[in-house]
Design a protein around this motif. Sequence first.
Motif, PDB file in Angstrom:
ATOM      1  N   ASP A   3       0.822  -1.204   0.000  1.00 14.32           N
ATOM      2  CA  ASP A   3       0.000   0.000   0.000  1.00 14.32           C
ATOM      3  C   ASP A   3       0.862   1.262   0.000  1.00 14.32           C
ATOM      4  O   ASP A   3       0.573   2.239  -0.681  1.00 14.32           O
ATOM      5  N   LYS A   6       2.191   1.886  -3.284  1.00 13.14           N
ATOM      6  CA  LYS A   6       1.141   2.467  -4.130  1.00 13.14           C
ATOM      7  C   LYS A   6       1.020   3.956  -3.877  1.00 13.14           C
ATOM      8  O   LYS A   6       0.913   4.759  -4.816  1.00 13.14           O
ATOM      9  N   ILE A   7       1.023   4.282  -2.597  1.00 16.35           N
ATOM     10  CA  ILE A   7       0.870   5.702  -2.259  1.00 16.35           C
ATOM     11  C   ILE A   7       2.005   6.509  -2.866  1.00 16.35           C
ATOM     12  O   ILE A   7       1.803   7.585  -3.437  1.00 16.35           O
ATOM     13  N   LEU A  10       1.418   6.827  -6.484  1.00 19.72           N
ATOM     14  CA  LEU A  10       0.325   7.783  -6.731  1.00 19.72           C
ATOM     15  C   LEU A  10       0.851   9.202  -6.634  1.00 19.72           C
ATOM     16  O   LEU A  10       0.534  10.066  -7.447  1.00 19.72           O
ATOM     17  N   ILE A  13       2.754  10.103  -9.641  1.00 20.63           N
ATOM     18  CA  ILE A  13       1.862  10.456 -10.765  1.00 20.63           C
ATOM     19  C   ILE A  13       1.376  11.890 -10.609  1.00 20.63           C
ATOM     20  O   ILE A  13       1.357  12.681 -11.560  1.00 20.63           O
TER      21      ILE A  13
ATOM     22  N   THR B 192      -5.879  -2.134   0.966  1.00 18.69           N
ATOM     23  CA  THR B 192      -5.569  -1.075   0.010  1.00 18.69           C
ATOM     24  C   THR B 192      -6.269   0.215   0.423  1.00 18.69           C
ATOM     25  O   THR B 192      -6.305   1.182  -0.316  1.00 18.69           O
ATOM     26  N   SER B 195      -4.237   3.626   0.413  1.00 17.88           N
ATOM     27  CA  SER B 195      -3.880   4.089  -0.925  1.00 17.88           C
ATOM     28  C   SER B 195      -5.121   4.539  -1.684  1.00 17.88           C
ATOM     29  O   SER B 195      -5.075   5.479  -2.476  1.00 17.88           O
ATOM     30  N   ALA B 196      -6.230   3.848  -1.424  1.00 15.48           N
ATOM     31  CA  ALA B 196      -7.467   4.233  -2.102  1.00 15.48           C
ATOM     32  C   ALA B 196      -7.885   5.646  -1.700  1.00 15.48           C
ATOM     33  O   ALA B 196      -8.305   6.445  -2.533  1.00 15.48           O
ATOM     34  N   ALA B 199      -5.581   7.943  -3.353  1.00 15.37           N
ATOM     35  CA  ALA B 199      -5.888   8.000  -4.787  1.00 15.37           C
ATOM     36  C   ALA B 199      -7.092   8.895  -5.051  1.00 15.37           C
ATOM     37  O   ALA B 199      -7.078   9.720  -5.965  1.00 15.37           O
ATOM     38  N   SER B 231      -3.315  10.541 -16.366  1.00 12.59           N
ATOM     39  CA  SER B 231      -3.001  10.466 -14.943  1.00 12.59           C
ATOM     40  C   SER B 231      -4.021   9.609 -14.217  1.00 12.59           C
ATOM     41  O   SER B 231      -3.670   8.766 -13.385  1.00 12.59           O
ATOM     42  N   GLY B 234      -3.450   6.073 -14.868  1.00 12.89           N
ATOM     43  CA  GLY B 234      -2.307   5.616 -14.081  1.00 12.89           C
ATOM     44  C   GLY B 234      -2.728   5.274 -12.666  1.00 12.89           C
ATOM     45  O   GLY B 234      -2.349   4.237 -12.103  1.00 12.89           O
ATOM     46  N   ILE B 235      -3.550   6.145 -12.089  1.00 14.72           N
ATOM     47  CA  ILE B 235      -4.021   5.920 -10.719  1.00 14.72           C
ATOM     48  C   ILE B 235      -4.812   4.619 -10.653  1.00 14.72           C
ATOM     49  O   ILE B 235      -4.617   3.790  -9.757  1.00 14.72           O
ATOM     50  N   ILE B 238      -2.584   1.578 -10.746  1.00 17.78           N
ATOM     51  CA  ILE B 238      -1.908   1.320  -9.478  1.00 17.78           C
ATOM     52  C   ILE B 238      -2.875   0.701  -8.476  1.00 17.78           C
ATOM     53  O   ILE B 238      -2.547  -0.260  -7.773  1.00 17.78           O
ATOM     54  N   LEU B 239      -4.057   1.235  -8.442  1.00 17.50           N
ATOM     55  CA  LEU B 239      -5.027   0.722  -7.477  1.00 17.50           C
ATOM     56  C   LEU B 239      -5.401  -0.724  -7.759  1.00 17.50           C
ATOM     57  O   LEU B 239      -5.615  -1.510  -6.837  1.00 17.50           O
ATOM     58  N   ALA B 241      -3.608  -2.942  -8.923  1.00 14.44           N
ATOM     59  CA  ALA B 241      -2.416  -3.790  -8.976  1.00 14.44           C
ATOM     60  C   ALA B 241      -2.541  -5.044  -8.117  1.00 14.44           C
ATOM     61  O   ALA B 241      -1.883  -6.028  -8.354  1.00 14.44           O
ATOM     62  N   SER B 242      -3.349  -5.037  -7.079  1.00 16.66           N
ATOM     63  CA  SER B 242      -3.512  -6.264  -6.292  1.00 16.66           C
ATOM     64  C   SER B 242      -4.984  -6.502  -5.996  1.00 16.66           C
ATOM     65  O   SER B 242      -5.852  -5.785  -6.459  1.00 16.66           O
TER      66      SER B 242
END
Lengths: 55, 1215
Positions: A3, A6-7, A10, A13, B192, B195-196, B199, B231, B234-235, B238-239, B241-242
């Motif tokens: 995670d 990922k951050i 992100l 990006i 996640t 990160s979510a 994001a 962009s 891309g986000i 990444i999200l 990805a798993s």
Amino acid sequence: MTDQEKIIKLKEIYQDFLVRLNELKEKATAQTLAQIKVVEKQKIEDILNKIHKEL
Amino acid sequence: MGNNGKSQYRSRDLRHMEAGQASFSEPIIDVDTVLAKDRNTSTVEEAVVENVRSIEPQQVHANNKTTGELVDNLLIKVFGDSDKVRSALKEGEEHVFTHLQNYGMSEAILMLRLKQEKEHPEFRDELERLESDAQEKLKSLDQAPEFSRDKLRDLLIEYRKNLASLLANNNNNMSNQEEQITSPSVERVEPTEASAEVAAEIAEQINQAAEEVAAVVPEVKPEIKKLVDDSQNGIKEILSASGSSPLGYAESELDKITKPKTKVELNSEKVDSGSKIENIKHLIKKLNDAFVAPDTDGYTARRKTLQEVDDLIGTKQYQDIVLSHSKDKELLMNEAIERAVKELEDMLRNEELRLKTKELRDLIKQLETSFVAPGVDGYHVKQKALGEAARILGDQAYLVILNHDKDGGMSVNAAIEKAILEAEARIRAFDSSDNKSSQKKEAQPDSSAAKTADASDPTSENLTADSQEVPAIPKGPEGPTPEADPVLAKNRGDFWTAYRKRGNFLSKGRNLGFTAQTKEQLAEYDKIKEGYDKGVADKKQAILLEFRDKLDPSLSEVEKKAKVLAKHMELYRDEEKAIDDISTQEEVAAFGRFKTFWKKTGIHRLILGIGMFATAYKGVDLVAKAASIGMGPAFIAAMVTMSSTGTYMAAEGLLDTRTEMLGQKGLIDELKNIGFQKKKKGGEELITMEDKKAAVKLLMSDEYPLEVLEKEHSRLRSLSFDKRKGIKEAGRFGTEQTLMIEAVEEAYAYKKAKAFVESLATAKTPEEAKAQSLSTLLSQEKQATLEATSEQDKSRTKAWIRHSLSALLGLGAGWLTLNRLIDKLNVKPETTTPDPTKPEVVEIPKTVTVPGDKLWNLLADQAEQKLPYWNSLNEAQQTVIINVLENKFLPEASHWGVIGDVNHLQAGMEIDMQGFMDAEATKEVLGEGIARAASLSSEATQNILDNNDALDLAASRGVDITDINVDDVIKEYRPIMEAHEVGEQAVTAGIAENTQDIATGVESESVVDIAGGTETSDSAGGIETTDAADTDIHENVLDNARNQAEWAKNEYSQFVHGTGEYSNAVYKIVNEVKDTGAVNDVVNKVFESSAEIQQQFLHDLSPEIFTTENNKAEVFLKVLQESTKLPQIDSLGQLEKMIDAFDSLADSTALPGKEFAPRILNVDGADEPVYVLAKKVGGKVLGLFGEPKYMIDYLGPEPLVVSEQVMLGYLNPRV
């Protein structure tokens, strides 16, 4: 991918986005400025011509 | 019908109030503490939460139970199922219900934690800590006075964040510690969440930044969009990805609690529920498939499907089509399929609408039942019903029910009420859209019952507010209804039919114009009215007194009063409904149907109307133009003819809805002005339930006495008859104003009933009560019908003016300008919503007189301002209008600020002309004037014009004309003027001769002109001369044409014979006749005349060549003058030759010589090239270096002298 990774991605990006957006903005502004200059130059010339004619 | 469940639940509500406030606030605490003693927990809440922990979340939801039911069961489970518990629960139902949402939230918080705990038993302690924090916060939130759903949501989000970050951090640590033994299971359940969140935040920021930049540099928008897309992709990458979020399940469960279902979900559910819908859909699909299927197979498939369609619809049309026309089967088959698909789609739409309506009606029933549901089950039922309401109405607010009435929140009962009203509004909306498409109205027992219930109680606030004096309106014992009485039914029918007749200004019982009916008619009407008034009053009295006597004697006086009041209101509504039935009866005459049609379609059909006007009624064109000359019969004929055309109707309908002065605006429009221009956005209602409530509240106040409401109600009633609609649809904007009309009706009925009850209360003995009640009722009924009659008169006056104006506009101004005219007629902007409590005071500037001002002229100015079509009226028509205004003004002159003699206005006076024009009485008079002006006969027109001429003559001789001597002046000067005219005519008659051919030609041309340019005079015979009026029109047209021809002929011959002046008509006549001899005569004569006439003639000859700008005529004539060699011009051919020669000279770009020569110069600043005379002047004298100079004579004050270079520039600017 964890995670945290990922951050980090992100955020990358986002950074990249900001940089590219800024580039676009600068480019567009420069174009506009150039256009304005052309138009202004034309205007000045027109005025000069007119004055010249009248003289 | 009548008062159903709703009154009952309201009475329950009020009984609580009477029982005392204590039951709301006190007992809960006792129950909590007492019952919790047996448990380890200290509060009910904790006990419940404790218990919930022992249950698997999946289980809870698998049972498909609502949170409230769950909590209720749990409460019983926690405390044991005993009477004690149940009664405690019952007492505390309000409280518990209030907190349901919080329990639901609490449960969700718990579930989230349990889910995580299963996956990560090692974090049990931390997770528990987080959960209890959240629960604590939830509790404090619950106790906070400003509790809101948003805060709950925020709380949940924060909790989720905390959970996620806890797991994320620990996972990181763990994965760092156990790098070598990376377990796939750890990888799989990796959260996640953090990160979510990041994001989502970044995605949002990206959008924002992009928007900001795009606003600054719009030219790179496409690039920015691409950048954003890249962009965001891309986000997403990444999200994804798993694996999936471990919180997925809990989240979706949470969403079920907190998010309303989407429309799509709801629709699909509904569609699934109806197998018919499924069938239809299936068939449509099959037909569509069959349509594209290959030939042979396709044919069978198509035929089979079409047969299925027939089976479904219950007809044989589709299969038969195919069989009976086998030759052309391909085409017909496809046609049949298309038609079948269309029909099925219609069916599908109707079926869906029906299901939706049914669902709403069921919901209303459920809500109504729930309202009165008692005891511990009561709040389950209520809550369930509200849950349904939230789902069906798509408004989550029904789920968040808190007993925070004082803070502006909703109580449970208020929420149910609101949901019922909302559901009813939706049904209404469906009904009206359904009506529009099919014109058929299904019977709606459910909704009408609900509507009546709705109407019976103005609003909850009002009744609560009034509860001290009027405690409750329960459904009383059934009394006899007025419907049962055939005599009353006849009386009613008689009266309202008479009323309708009276209102129809074209009815034969009326004189045309708006003078009142004949005496006999009035007496007859009054008689019928009296019979009806008395009939209703008698019946009401009998019912009300019987009702009152039968009331339970144990009831208090106040309660009895309230019941009688409710009964009175009920009777009122029944009567209104019966009247509505009469007002909506289909009118037999085509006129009415057409009118309704045009009122409905209005502006969209205007264009079509014009089309109809042009094609179906060719002759009318002529009629219309002819009538603009100002003939009475013509006007009426046109009006009647046109009243059957769409154009006239469109105009009339538009004036009705769109104009301030002639339209139908009233209290309902003041309360909430929805305006004509305001477009309906995406089905959003212009008037909401909230508006209605506010309106009722306002109308119930003393600010709006019974009389005001009565007036508005009567106005609407009159309109309802006008429009053949129920009173609720009688507003300017039809159903869009229904809610406002309901508000007026409710307040009106309530105030009326209240007045009755109060008057009844003053009676001491039964006899007195009898007398008192009858007199009150009778006066109420009388007042109502009287008011309705008076409002009808007003409305009819307006209607008459509208009709006249519509005809007049059509005749005079032309239809195409109508729209603009109508916009101008709207004096005030219609989009503002005036606050009835604070009337806007606009300072209107007064007219300050200047020396020489005459009242007549001031009034003319005002009329011109007020009437946009003023200038298209003829002089006589204008005179009539000013005259009625003057007659109105004179007696009130001092009131409007005139000091001293009104015939000789002092300079500097401030006269309130605007105020005068805006006065209601003036508007009526103005309307009369317009109508009268519109129907002037040709004799009257001539008479008025002659009078005006006489007055002009008198004024020119210095006569001081005042309102007193005006008639005498006319009498004195008319003979003088006429003698004068006769003399003139005698002279011209003597001159007129030998141009018969010209005259004939001109005559026919004039007819063409007058008829609008498309018809020849022959086509006048094409008018459908079914009426004597039409013949008159025809005669008039010809008369006028002859007059014009006569006049033009005179002008010509006088000029040619040297006895008259040249005028535009002279050229026109020769031009139109195309008689070479005549033309040459004129040209010859012109070039014998002065230069001025020559110049004018050239301008007339070709205005686009000899413009006033380019000097061509002047320069050309000057050349002719200067030259001695040129021959005399005596014919058109000669003239044309000269002009050609002049042109070839002037066109030259060569520098002129020492003689003046014509040239065309292009001068900076001039709009077009200018003709000049130019010559070279002795250059070397003036120029230092011998450069030649040029003199330019542009026929101005002084010639110009310019250098050669400048001259070249003028001659050819491109060089």
